[in-house]
Design a protein around this motif. Structure first.
Motif, PDB file in Angstrom:
ATOM      1  N   ASP A  93      15.526  47.734   9.408  1.00  0.00           N
ATOM      2  CA  ASP A  93      16.023  47.722   8.037  1.00  0.00           C
ATOM      3  C   ASP A  93      16.847  48.970   7.751  1.00  0.00           C
ATOM      4  N   LEU A  94      18.017  48.764   7.170  1.00  0.00           N
ATOM      5  CA  LEU A  94      18.770  49.900   6.658  1.00  0.00           C
ATOM      6  C   LEU A  94      18.074  50.420   5.411  1.00  0.00           C
ATOM      7  N   PRO A  95      18.089  51.717   5.192  1.00  0.00           N
ATOM      8  CA  PRO A  95      17.325  52.282   4.077  1.00  0.00           C
ATOM      9  C   PRO A  95      18.059  52.143   2.743  1.00  0.00           C
ATOM     10  N   PRO A 370      32.252  62.862   3.400  1.00  0.00           N
ATOM     11  CA  PRO A 370      32.309  61.724   4.330  1.00  0.00           C
ATOM     12  C   PRO A 370      30.996  60.964   4.359  1.00  0.00           C
ATOM     13  N   MET A 371      31.081  59.662   4.651  1.00  0.00           N
ATOM     14  CA  MET A 371      29.864  58.908   4.937  1.00  0.00           C
ATOM     15  C   MET A 371      29.153  59.592   6.105  1.00  0.00           C
ATOM     16  N   SER A 372      27.824  59.619   6.033  1.00  0.00           N
ATOM     17  CA  SER A 372      27.099  60.414   7.016  1.00  0.00           C
ATOM     18  C   SER A 372      25.709  59.845   7.239  1.00  0.00           C
ATOM     19  N   GLY A 373      25.100  60.270   8.358  1.00  0.00           N
ATOM     20  CA  GLY A 373      23.700  59.969   8.619  1.00  0.00           C
ATOM     21  C   GLY A 373      23.396  58.488   8.588  1.00  0.00           C
ATOM     22  N   PHE A 378      28.521  59.708  -0.810  1.00  0.00           N
ATOM     23  CA  PHE A 378      28.984  60.453  -1.977  1.00  0.00           C
ATOM     24  C   PHE A 378      29.193  59.454  -3.109  1.00  0.00           C
ATOM     25  N   TYR A 379      28.472  59.636  -4.191  1.00  0.00           N
ATOM     26  CA  TYR A 379      28.497  58.682  -5.305  1.00  0.00           C
ATOM     27  C   TYR A 379      29.203  59.302  -6.511  1.00  0.00           C
ATOM     28  N   TYR A 380      28.612  60.356  -7.087  1.00  0.00           N
ATOM     29  CA  TYR A 380      29.167  60.968  -8.285  1.00  0.00           C
ATOM     30  C   TYR A 380      29.922  62.260  -7.963  1.00  0.00           C
ATOM     31  N   SER A 381      31.130  62.390  -8.532  1.00  0.00           N
ATOM     32  CA  SER A 381      31.756  63.706  -8.626  1.00  0.00           C
ATOM     33  C   SER A 381      31.153  64.429  -9.825  1.00  0.00           C
ATOM     34  N   PHE A 397      22.956  54.079   1.135  1.00  0.00           N
ATOM     35  CA  PHE A 397      23.718  52.836   0.996  1.00  0.00           C
ATOM     36  C   PHE A 397      23.756  52.297  -0.432  1.00  0.00           C
ATOM     37  N   PRO A 398      24.138  53.114  -1.409  1.00  0.00           N
ATOM     38  CA  PRO A 398      24.338  52.582  -2.757  1.00  0.00           C
ATOM     39  C   PRO A 398      25.621  51.769  -2.817  1.00  0.00           C
TER      40      PRO A 398
END
Length: 601
Positions: A93-95, A370-373, A378-381, A397-398
């Motif tokens: 399962d992806l978290p 960057p997408m990572s792990g 990265f969601y909010y500035s 993964f939002p």
């Protein structure tokens, strides 16, 4: 704070708090649109064909993004679908959100991979997307039920993203097998999706509403590419007239508190409604809506929506800088900007919409971590007045992990546009474009360090001499733009906010050198806070590292910002001393910064 973030905390608490150039996408993998309506198209994007990124920050981000999504194991992506259908499920399962079927990003990943393939000819990424589509297709129930779990939290949202992924695999990837799958899930949706059209405010989205009002766009795209009226008929059900009609010009719009990202995203549905019907009231909707957002909602970055809400134009935007770090939902809103910006450019031909897209490139998705792990996103500035940081969202993964995969490949489709006689340069980015002009392939190579320099050079190779127009966008903030061809200055109009036109007979080896000078300026947050400002140069928002307060009375930043010797970096000889750098250069999670400051009065 009743927004997606708080809702996700409650749900999660119950469970788990190389630039590839293979074969070019060939003509036989693209299925032409049906001629559904006869609306005037002023400009056309290149539809991810014939544009290549060259070395620079956008190419680097694209490569990193492509590799991140390519390396997610297929079995992990499909595990929930297979478990739900009782099939062997060897993956893990992806978290985070993905695991619990919340804003399922599967369709967006298919979309992003299809666009990556069409832009770069990356066979491996198309093969991955095709395997994922086929593996998922085997889990669709006989009645067409297709979700990750038996209890999808956002059924309308997830259906719409899945439609987008299948349409894109068909249109960009040439995967004809996508159509029977699209047909099956749409039959299920026609029979089963709730027609309740729940209230679209951010509060209601957080408490169980769904973004039904974004369905039109991709259903109409499905109709456009297949000619099957089923998709148009179903799309017609989801027109959001209550909101769209706010922008008919008769009254001042009042969508205060509405969910910020999706209420720009739904304007792309209005745009496609115009494309399908030819009814100009929908064109009026999107042009008036853009103007309203520009007047009342936008930060200096081009972003909008503190705590994911639209703001009343009464100083609420400026006040939000004191109360939230959730300033701007960055990947999702960048994707919405790029889509709507393309529609606006196509339908109106007006250069000014490119300014918004350019801001988002450098201050939005282009400034994202960057997408990572394992799904770090990265969601909010954060633009908070008391001090800000770049951080990853607290859950993996939002929703922004879905749009991230779409927004970054879109760089290939927003640099250049065309009409039958003219090539348009919308963004000043290291890149190459091949334009088929009257049966001749015109090659243009753009070399630049913009925005860290004020020039870009276009090397034109028409094969043999050809007469055509070359236009470039003069940003609204730019005064004194100019162009030389082969070292000779051209006597042409370079009015800010418009296209500048070079009309001539071009020869192999011709060069056009465009100068786009910029100067430091301050951008107030809103009319009620004229002294609450961000520093800008060109399209770039600058942030002050470490120090979060500053005592300044002078409104001309060139009086107290001194070049440091590094591109777009400035020293501040004030108390306390500090340094300004472009927002996109902040990549260290521990580095604090200030974007907005209050001038002393």
């Amino acid at each position: 704070m009743n927004n997606r973030r708080d809702f996700m905390k409650k749900v999660a608490g119950a469970a788990v708090a190389p630039y590839f150039l293979g074969r070019a996408a060939s003509g036989d993998t693209q299925f032409p649109a049906q001629h559904i309506s006869n609306i005037p198209i002023r400009l056309e994007p290149f539809d991810y064909t014939g544009v290549r990124l060259l070395d620079g920050m956008l190419k680097d981000q694209y490569v990193a993004t492509r590799n991140f999504y390519f390396n997610i194991p297929d079995d992990d992506i499909l595990v929930g679908f297979r478990k739900r259908d009782g099939l062997p499920a060897p993956g893990h399962d992806l978290p985070g959100w993905y695991e619990h079927d919340i804003f399922n990003t599967f369709g967006q990943w298919l979309s992003g991979m299809a666009r990556m393939y069409k832009a770069t000819g990356d066979d491996a990424i198309l093969d991955k997307a095709t395997k994922l589509m086929n593996g998922w297709g085997k889990t669709i129930d006989p009645d067409g039920y297709f979700y990750y779990s038996h209890d999808p939290i956002r059924p309308h949202y997830t259906y719409e993203k899945t439609v987008c992924g299948l349409v894109d695999l068909y249109h960009f990837g040439g995967q004809k097998d996508a159509l029977p799958l699209l047909d099956r899930i749409t039959d299920w949706a026609i029979k089963n999706l709730d027609r309740g059209r729940k209230n679209p405010t951010s509060t209601d989205i957080a408490s169980g509403g769904t973004e039904w009002y974004t369905l039109c766009e991709n259903l109409y795209r499905a109709y456009q590419f297949t000619g099957d009226s089923k998709y148009k008929t179903f799309g017609d059900l989801w027109r959001y007239t209550h909101y769209w009609d706010m922008f008919n010009g008769d009254v001042e719009p009042t969508p205060y508190g509405f969910h910020a990202y999706s209420h720009v995203n739904t304007l792309s549905s209005a745009a496609m409604t115009y494309a399908i019907t030819g009814d100009t009231k929908y064109l009026k909707t999107i042009t008036n809506a853009y103007d309203w957002f520009m007047r009342t909602q936008f930060y200096a970055t081009g972003g909008w929506g503190p705590t994911e809400r639209l703001q009343a134009p009464d100083g609420s935007l400026g006040k939000s800088l004191e109360t939230t770090v959730a300033s701007f939902e960055t990947p999702c809103c960048s994707w919405a900007c790029f889509k709507l910006g393309k529609y606006l450019l196509q339908f109106t031909g007006e250069a000014r919409y490119g300014d918004w897209m350019e801001k988002m490139v450098y201050n939005g998705i282009g400034a994202a971590l960057p997408m990572s792990g394992r799904g770090d996103t990265f969601y909010y500035s954060d633009y908070n007045l008391g001090g800000a940081h770049k951080v990853y969202f607290h859950m993996s993964f939002p929703c922004c992990s879905g749009t991230y995969s779409q927004a970054v490949p879109d760089y290939h489709d927003i640099i250049y546009f065309k009409d039958p006689d003219t090539l348009y340069v919308n963004l000043f980015v290291p890149s190459e474009v091949t334009w088929n002009y009257q049966g001749h392939n015109i090659s243009v190579k753009q070399e630049t360090d913009y925005p860290e320099s004020d020039t870009t050079t276009l090397s034109i190779n028409p094969g043999n001499e050809q007469a055509f127009g070359l236009k470039f966008r003069v940003p609204e903030w730019c005064s004194g733009a100019s162009v030389q061809v082969n070292g000779s200055k051209q006597d042409i109009s370079c009015r800010p906010g418009n296209w500048a036109t070079i009309q001539r007979v071009w020869h192999p080896g011709d060069q056009a050198t465009i100068r786009i000078p910029s100067s430091l300026r301050l951008a107030p947050i809103d009319q009620q806070h004229p002294n609450r400002v961000a520093a800008m140069i060109g399209p770039v928002v600058l942030v002050r590292l470490h120090a979060t307060t500053m005592a300044v009375r002078r409104t001309d930043p060139s009086e107290w910002m001194r070049p440091s010797g590094q591109s777009l970096e400035y020293k501040v000889p004030l108390q306390p001393p500090g340094k300004f750098v472009p927002f996109y250069k902040v990549q260290n999670l521990t580095t604090g910064y200030g974007m907005y400051f209050d001038l002393e009065t």
